[in-house]
Design a protein around this motif. Structure first.
Motif, PDB file in Angstrom:
ATOM      1  N   ASN A   1       0.570  -0.924  -0.123  1.00  0.00           N
ATOM      2  CA  ASN A   1      -0.379  -0.350   0.030  1.00  0.00           C
ATOM      3  C   ASN A   1       0.721   1.134   0.162  1.00  0.00           C
ATOM      4  O   ASN A   1       1.448   1.663   1.212  1.00  0.00           O
ATOM      5  N   VAL A   2       1.136   1.885  -1.374  1.00  0.00           N
ATOM      6  CA  VAL A   2       1.776   2.886  -1.272  1.00  0.00           C
ATOM      7  C   VAL A   2       1.610   4.549  -0.183  1.00  0.00           C
ATOM      8  O   VAL A   2       2.407   5.142   0.092  1.00  0.00           O
TER       9      VAL A   2
ATOM     10  N   GLY B   1       4.612   0.194   0.781  1.00  0.00           N
ATOM     11  CA  GLY B   1       4.638   0.849  -0.923  1.00  0.00           C
ATOM     12  C   GLY B   1       6.274  -0.115  -1.385  1.00  0.00           C
ATOM     13  O   GLY B   1       6.806  -0.138  -2.358  1.00  0.00           O
TER      14      GLY B   1
ATOM     15  N   VAL C   1       5.525  -2.717  -4.970  1.00  0.00           N
ATOM     16  CA  VAL C   1       5.277  -1.478  -6.159  1.00  0.00           C
ATOM     17  C   VAL C   1       6.534  -0.630  -6.478  1.00  0.00           C
ATOM     18  O   VAL C   1       6.667  -0.042  -7.704  1.00  0.00           O
ATOM     19  N   GLU C   2       7.299   0.070  -5.520  1.00  0.00           N
ATOM     20  CA  GLU C   2       8.181   0.750  -6.032  1.00  0.00           C
ATOM     21  C   GLU C   2       9.171   0.054  -6.667  1.00  0.00           C
ATOM     22  O   GLU C   2      10.129   0.094  -7.990  1.00  0.00           O
TER      23      GLU C   2
ATOM     24  N   GLY D   1      -0.101  -3.940  -6.102  1.00  0.00           N
ATOM     25  CA  GLY D   1      -0.485  -2.534  -4.589  1.00  0.00           C
ATOM     26  C   GLY D   1      -1.590  -3.389  -4.249  1.00  0.00           C
ATOM     27  O   GLY D   1      -0.772  -4.377  -3.558  1.00  0.00           O
TER      28      GLY D   1
END
Length: 177
Positions: free
Chosen positions: A12-13, A19, A22-23, A43
């Motif tokens: 979850n960013v 995150g 995701v990154e 995500g």
């Protein structure tokens, strides 16, 4: 790695270092990858990930924050024992709380119900978070670990002989920046 491989960035960013996955997959997707490797930012869409895995992958690599007690920014390469179907009535379809364990459990249940086969091998590339409090952006140590995680993933994704792969992956790797 051989066979179709899915590299799934999860997290979850909006929760700081959560995150990381995701990154990392965003940075990984800028590199040329071997044939048969698919990189996807899932995500917080864990249910989507479980259903996509029904398409048939030999290997799943989850990329996520992993609180294991190390220093923030420590990278881990983990090979989980496997997933078992969830008991009937268990609440795994909560789209806002689908941890990797819950995704793998849901996948086991879906495979049992559809006759599909889960990935033969599942790996987790994790990073020790400094903070998963509400807020956007990675902490310094976790942001610094992203390029190291990309290098780790690129090494993992290179085709290897089965002996080299088994020898390297049946242990947990800790790498402190």
């Amino acid at each position: 790695m051989s066979g179709p491989t899915l590299v799934a960035g999860i997290g979850n960013v909006f929760l700081g270092d959560d995150g990381f996955g995701v990154e990392t997959v965003r940075a990984l997707s800028a590199h040329p990858l071997p044939d048969g490797v698919e990189v996807v930012d899932f995500g917080v869409r864990g249910v989507h990930l479980a259903y996509q895995l029904l398409d048939g992958y030999d290997t799943l690599v989850l990329v996520d924050a992993a609180a294991r007690g190390g220093a923030p920014g420590t990278l881990y390469l983990i090979e989980p024992d496997g997933a078992a179907p969830v008991a009937p009535g268990a609440a795994v379809l909560d789209g806002h709380h689908m941890s990797p364990d819950a995704v793998l459990a849901l996948l086991g249940t879906l495979c049992a119900g559809t006759g599909s086969t889960p990935p033969r091998r599942t790996l987790v590339v994790g990073c020790e978070p400094a903070s998963t409090e509400e807020g956007m952006g990675l902490s310094g140590p976790v942001a610094a670990a992203v390029p190291q995680a990309v290098r780790m993933l690129l090494d993992l994704l290179q085709p290897q002989s089965p002996e080299d792969q088994d020898d390297r992956l049946h242990r947990e790797l800790r790498s402190t920046p």
